[in-house]
Design a protein around this motif. Sequence first.
Motif, short mmCIF file in Angstrom:
data_model
loop_
_atom_site.label_atom_id
_atom_site.label_comp_id
_atom_site.label_asym_id
_atom_site.label_seq_id
_atom_site.Cartn_x
_atom_site.Cartn_y
_atom_site.Cartn_z
N UNK A 242 31.11 22.49 36.31
CA UNK A 242 31.97 23.83 35.26
C UNK A 242 30.80 23.53 34.27
N UNK A 243 30.90 22.56 33.67
CA UNK A 243 30.16 23.00 32.37
C UNK A 243 28.82 22.96 32.43
N UNK A 244 27.78 22.41 34.05
CA UNK A 244 26.66 22.62 33.76
C UNK A 244 26.66 23.82 34.55
N UNK A 245 27.36 25.01 35.32
CA UNK A 245 27.58 26.30 35.26
C UNK A 245 27.45 26.88 34.43
N UNK A 246 28.23 26.49 32.89
CA UNK A 246 28.60 27.51 31.87
C UNK A 246 27.15 27.41 31.70
N UNK A 247 26.35 26.38 32.26
CA UNK A 247 25.02 26.53 30.97
C UNK A 247 25.03 25.44 29.73
N UNK A 248 25.93 24.84 29.67
CA UNK A 248 26.53 23.63 28.40
C UNK A 248 25.57 22.72 28.25
N UNK A 249 24.33 21.55 29.77
CA UNK A 249 23.85 21.04 29.70
C UNK A 249 22.25 21.14 29.34
N UNK A 250 22.29 20.01 28.93
CA UNK A 250 20.26 20.69 28.73
C UNK A 250 19.83 19.19 29.57
N UNK A 251 18.77 19.47 29.45
CA UNK A 251 17.95 18.04 30.42
C UNK A 251 16.98 17.97 29.52
N UNK A 252 15.92 17.25 29.00
CA UNK A 252 15.49 17.41 28.32
C UNK A 252 14.70 18.71 27.62
N UNK A 253 15.67 19.37 26.88
CA UNK A 253 15.66 20.15 26.30
C UNK A 253 15.66 21.66 26.84
N UNK B 295 16.12 13.32 29.08
CA UNK B 295 17.25 12.74 28.10
C UNK B 295 18.31 14.63 28.54
N UNK B 296 19.28 14.02 28.75
CA UNK B 296 20.65 14.88 28.79
C UNK B 296 21.54 15.02 27.54
N UNK B 297 21.99 16.12 27.51
CA UNK B 297 22.98 16.58 26.22
C UNK B 297 23.86 17.46 26.43
N UNK B 298 24.61 17.23 26.23
CA UNK B 298 25.96 17.95 26.38
C UNK B 298 26.74 18.05 25.09
N UNK B 299 26.84 19.04 24.55
CA UNK B 299 28.66 19.48 23.48
C UNK B 299 27.91 18.30 22.46
N UNK B 300 26.30 18.31 21.82
CA UNK B 300 25.72 17.36 21.00
C UNK B 300 25.44 16.25 21.03
N UNK B 301 25.37 15.28 21.86
CA UNK B 301 26.05 13.97 22.57
C UNK B 301 24.12 14.25 23.53
#
Length: 73
Positions: free
Chosen positions: A34-45, A60-66
Amino acid sequence: MSRPTDVPIRDDVIRLGQFLKLANLIESGAEAKEVIADGLVKVDGETETRRGRQLRPGDIVELGGVEVVVVRE
């Protein structure tokens, strides 16, 4: 943002969906999808929409500011 937390992996690569669970950023595979499909995850920015994306140490993986960084165990 503070320095990313190190999350060790045993192998040379790990899939993004698995890594999100390992890093305790999500609770289930369904939530990862879900979070990946919604575009909420970043990898290396960069926004990442592929759950099977292969991560390697140093990514570096980012989700929800973490932010967490993949490191070799």
